[in-house]
Structures are given as C-alpha cells and as structure tokens.
Write a protein that holds these residues in place. Sequence first.
Motif, PDB file in Angstrom:
ATOM      1  N   CYS A   1       4.726  -0.453   2.482  1.00 11.22           N
ATOM      2  CA  CYS A   1       4.384  -0.071   1.101  1.00 11.22           C
ATOM      3  C   CYS A   1       4.651  -1.212   0.146  1.00 11.22           C
ATOM      4  O   CYS A   1       5.730  -1.779   0.157  1.00 11.22           O
ATOM      5  CB  CYS A   1       5.203   1.111   0.592  1.00 11.22           C
ATOM      6  N   PHE A   2       3.680  -1.503  -0.668  1.00 12.02           N
ATOM      7  CA  PHE A   2       3.851  -2.518  -1.700  1.00 12.02           C
ATOM      8  C   PHE A   2       3.297  -1.951  -3.004  1.00 12.02           C
ATOM      9  O   PHE A   2       2.102  -1.714  -3.110  1.00 12.02           O
ATOM     10  CB  PHE A   2       3.127  -3.801  -1.293  1.00 12.02           C
ATOM     11  N   ASN A   3       4.180  -1.712  -3.958  1.00 13.80           N
ATOM     12  CA  ASN A   3       3.793  -1.113  -5.240  1.00 13.80           C
ATOM     13  C   ASN A   3       2.957   0.151  -5.055  1.00 13.80           C
ATOM     14  O   ASN A   3       1.855   0.246  -5.576  1.00 13.80           O
ATOM     15  CB  ASN A   3       3.027  -2.133  -6.091  1.00 13.80           C
ATOM     16  N   GLU A   4       3.490   1.100  -4.340  1.00 14.83           N
ATOM     17  CA  GLU A   4       2.741   2.317  -4.020  1.00 14.83           C
ATOM     18  C   GLU A   4       3.334   3.543  -4.715  1.00 14.83           C
ATOM     19  O   GLU A   4       3.260   4.645  -4.196  1.00 14.83           O
ATOM     20  CB  GLU A   4       2.707   2.548  -2.499  1.00 14.83           C
TER      21      GLU A   4
ATOM     22  N   GLY B   1       8.961  -5.475  -0.907  1.00 19.55           N
ATOM     23  CA  GLY B   1       9.319  -6.091  -2.185  1.00 19.55           C
ATOM     24  C   GLY B   1       8.564  -5.533  -3.381  1.00 19.55           C
ATOM     25  O   GLY B   1       8.142  -6.300  -4.258  1.00 19.55           O
ATOM     26  N   SER B   2       8.412  -4.211  -3.430  1.00 23.13           N
ATOM     27  CA  SER B   2       7.684  -3.600  -4.566  1.00 23.13           C
ATOM     28  C   SER B   2       8.389  -3.873  -5.881  1.00 23.13           C
ATOM     29  O   SER B   2       9.617  -3.926  -5.943  1.00 23.13           O
ATOM     30  CB  SER B   2       7.595  -2.082  -4.377  1.00 23.13           C
TER      31      SER B   2
ATOM     32  N   VAL C   1      13.659  -8.247   0.316  1.00 26.79           N
ATOM     33  CA  VAL C   1      14.085  -8.772  -0.974  1.00 26.79           C
ATOM     34  C   VAL C   1      12.892  -9.158  -1.848  1.00 26.79           C
ATOM     35  O   VAL C   1      12.954  -9.109  -3.068  1.00 26.79           O
ATOM     36  CB  VAL C   1      15.024  -9.985  -0.842  1.00 26.79           C
ATOM     37  N   ARG C   2      11.801  -9.557  -1.189  1.00 32.79           N
ATOM     38  CA  ARG C   2      10.609  -9.893  -1.975  1.00 32.79           C
ATOM     39  C   ARG C   2       9.366  -9.544  -1.169  1.00 32.79           C
ATOM     40  O   ARG C   2       9.482  -9.082  -0.038  1.00 32.79           O
ATOM     41  CB  ARG C   2      10.614 -11.372  -2.356  1.00 32.79           C
ATOM     42  N   ASN C   3       8.203  -9.791  -1.729  1.00 31.26           N
ATOM     43  CA  ASN C   3       6.956  -9.487  -1.051  1.00 31.26           C
ATOM     44  C   ASN C   3       6.652 -10.539   0.016  1.00 31.26           C
ATOM     45  O   ASN C   3       6.573 -11.728  -0.277  1.00 31.26           O
ATOM     46  CB  ASN C   3       5.833  -9.433  -2.101  1.00 31.26           C
ATOM     47  N   TYR C   4       6.520 -10.075   1.269  1.00 33.28           N
ATOM     48  CA  TYR C   4       6.203 -10.991   2.364  1.00 33.28           C
ATOM     49  C   TYR C   4       4.801 -10.768   2.910  1.00 33.28           C
ATOM     50  O   TYR C   4       4.381 -11.455   3.829  1.00 33.28           O
ATOM     51  CB  TYR C   4       7.198 -10.822   3.512  1.00 33.28           C
ATOM     52  N   GLY C   5       4.107  -9.789   2.420  1.00 35.41           N
ATOM     53  CA  GLY C   5       2.759  -9.508   2.922  1.00 35.41           C
ATOM     54  C   GLY C   5       2.758  -8.425   3.992  1.00 35.41           C
ATOM     55  O   GLY C   5       3.742  -8.214   4.696  1.00 35.41           O
ATOM     56  N   ASN C   6       1.612  -7.771   4.081  1.00 35.96           N
ATOM     57  CA  ASN C   6       1.466  -6.592   4.933  1.00 35.96           C
ATOM     58  C   ASN C   6       1.777  -6.834   6.417  1.00 35.96           C
ATOM     59  O   ASN C   6       2.402  -6.003   7.070  1.00 35.96           O
ATOM     60  CB  ASN C   6       0.038  -6.056   4.670  1.00 35.96           C
ATOM     61  N   GLN C   7       1.388  -8.019   6.955  1.00 35.14           N
ATOM     62  CA  GLN C   7       1.653  -8.257   8.386  1.00 35.14           C
ATOM     63  C   GLN C   7       3.153  -8.323   8.671  1.00 35.14           C
ATOM     64  O   GLN C   7       3.636  -7.758   9.646  1.00 35.14           O
ATOM     65  CB  GLN C   7       0.989  -9.564   8.848  1.00 35.14           C
TER      66      GLN C   7
END
Length: 320
Positions: free
Chosen positions: A14-17, A53-54, A79-85
């Motif tokens: 989940c990223f900003n969901e 990382g949202s 801790v931060r956004n690393y991407g979906n993979q």
Amino acid sequence: MLNKKTRLAIIVPCFNEELVIKSTIETLIEVLDKLIFKDKISKDSYIYLVDDGSKDNTWSIIEELHSSYGKRVKALKFVRNYGNQKALIAGLLGVKDIGCDCAVSIDADLQQDENAIETFVDEYHKGAEIVSGIRNDRKTDTLFKKFTAICFYKLMNLLGVKIPQNHSDFRLVSSKALEIFEKYHEEGLFLRGFFHELGLKTSYVHFDVKPRMAGKSKFNFFSLTSLALNGITAFSIVPLRIIAAIGVLTVLGSFLLALEVIFEKYFLHDMPSGWATLVVLLAFFGGVQIFCLGIIGEYIGQIFNEVKARPRYIKETELT
Ligand code: UDP
Ligand code: MG
C-alpha cells in the motif's frame, strides 16, 4: 482435496491508499472467512500489509485495523517509499518468516478480482506451486498504458524472456517457492520474470480487472519505465549482443562507404563537396554511439546496484 491446515497469507502493498485500505481489508477478511468456512484454509490465515512509506493516513488506519482484527491483520511499514516491487518482496519475505503454506499478493485497490483467490487456493490444493493471475483485458488502463504494456511484453518475448502477456503481480506462491525465493538476493528482482523462470509447477487463472475504487494510480510514466527497464536488464543480455551486432554492421557499412568514395575519386573524378554526407554521417554515428552507451549504462547501473548489496529496504515498524 481439501486441506484444513493450509495457512494462507494475503500480501497487500500500500502506498498512499487511505481512501481504499479500510474497505479492502474488510473485503479480504470476508474472503478469508469464506475460505475458512469452506475448510479450504486454516483459521490462522492472515493479511500482511506492507506500507511503502505512505505520506497520508494509511498507516494509522492500518494500526486501527490491526487493533480491531488482531493477528489476522499484520503489517509492516517502510521508512520511505521504495516502490511496489520492493514492497512485494518485503511482503513475501515477511510472510515466509511469520509462516504460511501459501501466499497471495493483491493490490490495495482490489482492481484484481479478490474472488479469484479461492480459485488460486483450489489450484494450490491440486498441486500447483505457483498460480499466476492473467488479466482478461486492459479495459481499465489508459490508452498509453495499454500500448506500453503490449510493447513491453512483446519486447521481453523478443529478448528471450518468455513471460506470458498480461501477467500480473496477482499470484499465489507456495512455501516451497518462498524458500527458493529467499535465496535470491538480487536487488532489482523482477518478480513476474522470477517466478515464471523458476520452473515450478504453475497454473494460470484468468481474472477481470475492475476500475480503481478510489484514489489515483500510484504509477507514473517514470516509475513504469523504470519497472520495464529493470525487467529487461535484470533478465536479458540480448541488448548487449545487439550492441555488438550494430558495431559489426557499422564497420561493414563503413568499408562499403570507403570503397564507394575511392571509386568515385579515382574513376569518376567527381568528388562531391561532401559536406552534407559528412554532417549526416557524423550525426548518425554520434547517435548510434550514444544509444549504445545508454544500453551499456543500463547494465552498469544494474551491476552498480548489485555490487553494493545494500539492504533492499529498512523496516520502521512491524505489527504481528
Ligand atoms: N504501490 C506501492 N508502492 C508504490 C506504488 C504502488 O506499494 O510506489 C502499490 C499500490 O498501493 C497498489 C499497488 O502497488 O497496492 C498497485 O498500484 P496501483 O494500483 O497504483 O497501480 P496500477 O493499478 O495503476 O497499475
Ligand atoms: Mg491499481
């Protein structure tokens, strides 16, 4: 064959969901309950959320859901956004550590049909180690995404990576596949290619893609290009061979050109001013060289990432 002991883990990156995550969890809990009721999975099956990382309220909603559902909703926060993979990789390694017999990964917006999970589990019970979801069509995609996706799969196939078209990250993997997966430490692992190439017994299940419930797609042109480039360079050395081929052809071409120039000079005595030719050739070969360097750069980038052997991600908190 029904197997009461099958512990299923559902992985959700989940990223900003914040707009969808609550209803997604509720729906997935219903899916688990239905499968438990039908004796297809065990009661300790669970959902494993990876918050990539949202920046919005996703994590606080997850914490609330964890306190109301307890061990059925587990989660991990980067801790931060690393991407979906990377979120998916963390999910797979996370459920491997916690323990499960099989794991299904699905997007937080439930664009993939959650009812197909039951078919995935049935296929697992029939002996499949990997069950791959194949999209029926790309109706919900923008024209641009449709076009680039088709080109990507065609290119991958041309380059010798035989992944089926319209493959997705909606798949079930068995604990055996997870054990093998854990041994791969590549930084830029491209999951679709990886699981396909493993050679374990695989079933394919077709599913319909729904429109996103709410919120926007978290992918943009740059993240998609990066995913595609990663997929290609992580799996194929054919572009390197194409460079070599272009090199050979260029040399042959220049020999022919030299012959022609000599012929014109000594037999026709008709040397053109040559300026246009020079400029065109300079530009052309300049372009070819830069293009080739670009491809080499892609591979050097991969080597650069791999030799650093950095941890793929850093966990902030984990709720189990
Ligand atoms: N996602 C993620 N990190 C990112 C981008 C996306 O974990 O940097 C997750 C996202 O929350 C969703 C899934 O990956 O669960 C697929 O993203 P999205 O639905 O935006 O992609 P699309 O369906 O447009 O391909
Ligand atoms: Mg989506």
